[in-house]
Design a protein around this motif. Structure first.
Motif, short mmCIF file in Angstrom:
data_model
loop_
_atom_site.label_atom_id
_atom_site.label_comp_id
_atom_site.label_asym_id
_atom_site.label_seq_id
_atom_site.Cartn_x
_atom_site.Cartn_y
_atom_site.Cartn_z
N ARG A 148 0.82 -1.21 0.00
CA ARG A 148 0.00 0.00 0.00
C ARG A 148 0.86 1.27 0.00
O ARG A 148 0.44 2.30 -0.51
CB ARG A 148 -0.95 -0.01 1.20
CG ARG A 148 -2.05 -1.07 1.07
CD ARG A 148 -2.84 -1.24 2.35
NE ARG A 148 -3.46 0.00 2.75
CZ ARG A 148 -4.59 0.46 2.24
NH1 ARG A 148 -5.21 -0.25 1.33
NH2 ARG A 148 -5.10 1.60 2.64
N MET A 162 -3.92 -1.72 -9.61
CA MET A 162 -3.95 -2.57 -8.42
C MET A 162 -5.20 -3.44 -8.41
O MET A 162 -6.28 -3.01 -8.80
CB MET A 162 -3.91 -1.68 -7.18
CG MET A 162 -3.87 -2.43 -5.86
SD MET A 162 -3.17 -1.36 -4.56
CE MET A 162 -3.50 -2.35 -3.12
N PHE A 196 -7.52 -5.63 -5.78
CA PHE A 196 -7.72 -5.70 -4.34
C PHE A 196 -8.30 -7.06 -3.92
O PHE A 196 -8.93 -7.75 -4.71
CB PHE A 196 -8.69 -4.62 -3.89
CG PHE A 196 -8.14 -3.23 -3.99
CD1 PHE A 196 -7.66 -2.58 -2.88
CD2 PHE A 196 -8.10 -2.58 -5.21
CE1 PHE A 196 -7.15 -1.30 -2.96
CE2 PHE A 196 -7.59 -1.30 -5.31
CZ PHE A 196 -7.12 -0.66 -4.19
N ASP A 254 -10.87 -7.61 -1.94
CA ASP A 254 -12.33 -7.68 -2.06
C ASP A 254 -12.79 -7.13 -3.41
O ASP A 254 -13.91 -6.65 -3.53
CB ASP A 254 -13.00 -6.96 -0.89
CG ASP A 254 -12.61 -5.50 -0.83
OD1 ASP A 254 -11.78 -5.09 -1.67
OD2 ASP A 254 -13.11 -4.76 0.02
N ALA A 311 -12.96 -4.56 -4.98
CA ALA A 311 -13.06 -3.09 -5.04
C ALA A 311 -13.67 -2.59 -6.33
O ALA A 311 -13.24 -1.61 -6.90
CB ALA A 311 -11.67 -2.46 -4.84
N LEU A 312 -14.70 -3.29 -6.82
CA LEU A 312 -15.37 -2.82 -8.04
C LEU A 312 -16.29 -1.65 -7.67
O LEU A 312 -16.67 -1.49 -6.52
CB LEU A 312 -16.18 -3.95 -8.65
CG LEU A 312 -15.35 -5.18 -9.01
CD1 LEU A 312 -16.23 -6.26 -9.60
CD2 LEU A 312 -14.25 -4.82 -9.99
N ARG A 326 -16.15 -11.49 -10.60
CA ARG A 326 -15.77 -10.17 -10.07
C ARG A 326 -14.26 -10.03 -10.06
O ARG A 326 -13.72 -8.97 -10.38
CB ARG A 326 -16.28 -10.01 -8.63
CG ARG A 326 -17.75 -9.72 -8.59
CD ARG A 326 -18.22 -9.56 -7.17
NE ARG A 326 -19.55 -10.12 -7.04
CZ ARG A 326 -20.29 -10.03 -5.96
NH1 ARG A 326 -19.83 -9.43 -4.90
NH2 ARG A 326 -21.49 -10.56 -5.92
#
Lengths: 301, 368
Positions: free
Chosen positions: B47, B79, B81, B83, B85-86, B139
């Motif tokens: 990060r 990046m 992620f 989860d 992060a959509l 996803r």
């Protein structure tokens, strides 16, 4: 045994239901019934004469009622519009970790906790043409005082309402903001979004469901507002701040036209029903979308 | 094509230092995996490279240019992620094209790029769906496609597979490996799963407690772990550790402990001759043992077999060596009986020795 079990919840709900019927449905039915009759306070409802839709038609054509309806719509629209802009703007500004933020947030929501009558009195004093806070400030910096509760009466009551109810939208907007998926915001920053683009393309669209419901709740409330305006201006000067709720009470008490007042209440009720149904339809639509999405995933499972 | 260098990278939250001066060089187009247990600082490091966390001290260089003061959007990176992060309110096509739309690229170019990456990850039929209408694997593909569409020179992955179920994870891992061969870029991948690290990485960086424990190719880390932590972390089932003492015997230097005595090869004995009677930890991988009742003295362990876990061609035996538990991986047809004491032989080359207190390796596999 089983049947008894199934009935238990209804038994527990019964007291609440009975109170609802006595305190809400009965007066409501009474009002709807009365709105079709020529009724003055000296008469019992049973002695009154049935006049059909006359009260409604009369109101439809009455300039003062239309004026009052216009004032109400203007009041509700400007209040809710500014409260939304300010509330959401504040939430966007204060959605961060700063020292003392929790105290600041508490201060922000104080106006909401003050009784409307007190708010009305407070603002009436502040708006006072000679000894009021605002005009004394203005005079101190050499500007002529403003005729707050005279020629600018509607603007003044709108300002007071904005002061009192912006915190409500602020709290809900802040809660919505803080429940946004953090990683989606980070992904957008990596994708190249500036802080403004982040607000415009990600934060606001994701907050929208909460904001729509909040706005509808506030609209419903704004249409029913009474105390603050009653205390500040009593609807005046002229009819300039006479919102429908105030006009209803004057029609009943001063003009002694209970049937007309009841019909007027029904017009307001219809307006509020439309908003409420709109709100429920919106939340129902959201739920339907969610279940449809879940179904698609399951089918492809 | 860019070279990433971390120089003395440090992260502090208030007075708590969570990352203690990370130094790391990544070659152009290298697939680097940061691996370690939860809280080791791997995600924080990633990060910080992304610009989502500030740098407390030290510097991040991309092609020798310091970047730690730049916003994430100015660092030319993409990046993926954990989860996904959509953006829930945008359909797949708009999710993928978000970065391009922000850059105000021509419409035709955006449409072509969306088609290209959707084709690459197999999403062509789902472009008009919202993320809520996609399964976890789909996803994850959208997240991947979105990162690919950006055409950045650096690719960051933050545990991208850990929200998927086991079967899908294996499949996505293979697809990722394939993709990383096709799209040569700097990739930095964070995971706590050493199998992902071993299968994907050009270079593995093992982290623990805010320090880099060791870095190198998967093979280097497997064969020559620098310390006991790395030895125990890389490899599955994990390495066995037995405490013992270095002792001079008539046949040479040996490690003796509770229920075992292993003679070290001559070359190792030469290296360690001065450290006789030193306390030591012996490490040996479960796969380096063979069932061998005839194993000579000093080259085998007598183990009490407690449980046999049948996993197909191989079985994992949970045993006791003295009072310490010990794992052995054998071919499933090996005739073993539970509750019996059996003898397993090992090659001298398979032995690892670690200092008992510091955990540093003092003798490693296939020492010259």
């Amino acid at each position: 045994m089983n049947a008894a079990n199934r009935l238990t919840p209804y038994l527990f709900l019964a007291p609440a239901a009975i109170i609802m019927v006595i305190a809400l449905l009965y007066p409501l039915g009474y009002m709807v019934y009365g709105s079709f009759r020529d009724w003055n306070p000296a008469q019992a409802l049973s002695e009154t004469e049935f006049v059909g839709l006359r009260n409604y038609i009369y109101l439809w054509n009455e300039a003062a009622f239309r004026e009052s309806l216009g004032v109400t719509l203007k009041f509700a629209f400007f209040c809710v519009a500014f409260e939304l802009i300010l509330g959401v703007g504040l939430a966007l500004l204060l959605d961060r970790k700063l020292r003392g933020m929790s105290i600041l947030r508490t201060l922000f929501i104080l106006p909401m906790m003050i009784a409307p009558v007190v708010v009305g009195l407070m603002w009436r004093y502040m708006y006072h043409p000679t000894v009021g806070t605002f005009n004394r400030w203005l005079e101190a910096i050499g500007i002529d005082g403003i005729d707050w509760l005279g020629r600018k009466a509607l603007m003044s009551v709108i300002i007071a309402d904005i002061w009192q109810w912006t915190p409500f939208i602020f709290i809900l907007a802040l809660a919505a903001l803080q429940s946004l998926p953090r990683s989606a915001l980070e992904a957008a920053r990596i994708d190249g979004a500036t802080p403004w683009q982040l607000i415009w393309h990600i934060k606001l669209p994701l907050m929208m469901p909460v904001l729509i419901v909040t706005a509808l709740l506030r609209l419903i409330d704004a249409f029913k507002v009474l105390e603050v305006i009653l205390v500040m201006t009593e609807g005046g000067p002229g009819l300039s701040t006479e919102i429908v709720a105030l006009r209803i009470s004057r029609t009943a008490v001063e003009f002694r036209e209970l049937g007309v007042a009841a019909a007027m209440s029904n017009y307001l009720l219809i307006l509020l029903m439309i908003l409420t149904i709109g709100m429920f339809a919106f939340t129902r639509l959201q739920e339907l979308r969610a279940t449809r999405a879940a179904k698609i995933i399951q089918q492809e499972g | 094509m860019s070279k990433i260098r971390l120089e003395n990278l440090t992260k502090r939250y208030g007075v708590v230092e969570v990352l203690h001066g990370i130094n790391l060089d990544m070659a152009p187009d290298e697939f680097t995996v940061l691996v370690g247990p939860s809280g080791c600082g791997k995600s924080t490091t990633l990060r910080m490279i992304a610009g989502l966390e500030s740098v407390s001290s030290g510097e991040i260089y991309v092609d020798d240019t310091p970047v730690s003061h730049l916003d994430p959007k100015d660092r030319d990176l993409a990046m993926v992620f954990q989860d996904y992060a959509l953006y829930p309110h945008m359909d797949v096509a708009r999710n993928i094209s978000f970065a391009l739309r922000l850059q105000k690229r021509p419409k035709a170019e955006i449409a072509a790029k969306v088609r290209e990456v959707a084709d690459l990850v197999g999403l062509t039929d789902f472009l008009s769906r919202k993320p809520g209408e996609l399964s976890g694997g789909q996803r994850q593909r959208v997240a991947m496609a979105r990162a690919l569409a950006k055409d950045s020179s650096i690719f960051l992955f933050d545990e991208p597979l850990s929200n998927l179920d086991a079967k899908l994870r294996g499949q996505m891992r293979a697809e990722l490996a394939l993709m990383s061969q096709r799209v040569r870029k700097n990739m930095i991948y964070v995971t706590h799963d050493q199998i992902e690290a071993m299968t994907l990485a050009d270079r593995i960086v093992v982290m623990e407690g805010g320090h880099i424990q060791q870095q190198g190719t998967p093979e280097e880390l497997f064969k020559r772990p620098a310390n006991r932590f790395v030895a125990g972390f890389i490899g599955s089932p994990p390495m066995n550790f037995l405490n013992g003492t270095l002792t001079e015997t008539p046949t040479g230097l040996a490690v003796q402990g509770d229920g075992f005595a292993i003679t070290l090869p001559e070359w190792a004995g030469r290296d360690l001759a001065s450290s006789a009677s030193r306390e030591i930890t012996l490490g040996i991988r479960p796969s380096d043992l063979r069932f061998d009742p005839e194993a000579p003295e000093g080259a085998g362990f007598d183990l009490n077999v407690r449980v046999s876990e049948y996993i197909g061609a191989q079985s994992v035996l949970l045993c006791d060596c003295g009072s310490v538990s010990f794992t052995v991986e054998v071919k499933s047809e090996t005739p073993i009986a539970l509750g019996e004491k059996l003898r397993f032989g090992c090659q001298a080359e398979a032995l690892h020795l670690f200092d008992k207190t510091s955990g540093q390796a003092v003798l490693n596999n296939k020492h010259p």
